[in-house]
Enzyme design. Structure first.
Site, PDB file in Angstrom:
ATOM      1  CB  SER A 248      -0.901  -0.117   1.264  1.00  0.00           C
ATOM      2  OG  SER A 248      -0.018  -0.260   2.448  1.00  0.00           O
TER       3      SER A 248
ATOM      4  CG  ASP B  52       2.457  -6.660   1.272  1.00  0.00           C
ATOM      5  OD1 ASP B  52       1.897  -7.682   1.630  1.00  0.00           O
ATOM      6  OD2 ASP B  52       1.659  -5.717   1.139  1.00  0.00           O
TER       7      ASP B  52
ATOM      8  CD  GLU C 184      -7.621  -5.208   1.256  1.00  0.00           C
ATOM      9  OE1 GLU C 184      -6.534  -5.731   1.251  1.00  0.00           O
ATOM     10  OE2 GLU C 184      -7.819  -4.056   0.793  1.00  0.00           O
TER      11      GLU C 184
END
Ligand code: KIV
Length: 274
Positions: free
Chosen positions: A56, A94, A192
């Site tokens: 993100s 990530d 999510e």
């Protein structure tokens, strides 16, 4: 010889064993994203259990519309900065877009995140096809978090940032995927943007800790993008975000309120759920 150079023996580092115990005891896991050392120090001081260097960062740090432009070098750079600021929280980083198309690339890039980035676990966005990658990494004793539900790296294919698993068949498919990923060796499953009922069902079905973002109150833990919950992000925010700066005097106080709200089951409230 197994004693870490301890900075604070009264706050031992969180491990996968700690997280398993928290799931067993029903203690909620408080997680947040982080991209630099200064925020890492604050998150640690607020007693956040798990810190994620999320891709993100492509959106909140780099200003892109999606996470797709994020590269391995970006992830390693930010993960290393965060690792320098942390003592107690468990650190996940990530694997970015297209860094795990094959087993060997997934392994090579996970090693970079761990050796250069200081991560203790890698996260990948997983569906049926990634099960073998998870199995391969697990067979090399790499701790893996499998991200299920809305997968931001796939938005150009799936048509946008949308709630997943609303229909009975897609909900059943996501539950089955989560089960397969656990059997393949995933140590944490991250959900999510799915309905709260599905978040509850998946959490009950798995033995490993389940952390949710927009997945309802019944997952074993919660995660948010720190810039969203500190109200740094401008524009319209997802329904599941709560502004923890409301009533807080500073960032640390807001982070502490988040940890408290997660632990006490006050966040997420019904208005944050699908
Ligand atoms: O990249 C990220 O920040 C994430 C969170 C949304 C969980 O994957």
């Amino acid at each position: 010889m197994y004693t870490h150079l301890q900075r604070d023996a009264s706050r031992p580092p969180v491990t996968l064993a700690t997280l398993a115990r928290m799931k067993a005891d029903g203690e909620k896991i408080a997680s947040l994203t982080c991209y630099d050392a200064s925020f890492a120090v604050l998150l640690d001081a607020a007693d956040v259990d798990v810190v994620l260097v999320g891709d993100s960062l492509g959106m909140v740090i780099q200003g892109h519309n999606t996470t797709v432009p994020v590269t391995m070098d970006h992830m390693v750079y930010h993960s290393a900065a965060v690792a320098r600021g942390l003592h107690r929280p468990f650190l996940i980083a990530d694997l970015p877009f297209m860094s795990y198309p094959s087993q060997t690339q997934a392994l090579e890039h996970s090693v970079r995140l761990m050796q250069e980035g200081g991560a203790q676990m890698v996260k990948l966005e997983s569906g049926g096809k990634q099960t073998e990658i998870v199995e391969f990494l697990a067979s090399h004793d790499i701790a893996v978090c499998a991200h299920v539900g809305l997968k931001p790296q796939s938005v150009h294919k799936t048509g946008g940032f949308r709630v997943q698993g609303r229909e009975r068949e897609t909900a059943a498919r996501l539950l089955e995927e989560a089960r397969r990923l656990e059997s393949a060796g995933a140590d944490i499953v991250l959900l999510e943007c799915i309905p709260a009922t599905l978040g509850k069902a998946i959490t009950a079905a798995l033995h490993v800790p389940v952390i949710g973002i927009g997945a309802g109150p019944d997952t074993d833990g919660q995660i948010l993008v720190t810039y969203d919950m500190l109200d740094i992000t401008t524009g319209r925010k997802p329904r599941f975000v709560r502004n923890f700066m409301d009533g807080a005097r500073n960032n640390l106080e807001a982070l502490q309120q988040y940890v408290r709200a997660v632990k006490q089951g006050e966040y997420p409230a019904p208005e944050h759920c699908f």
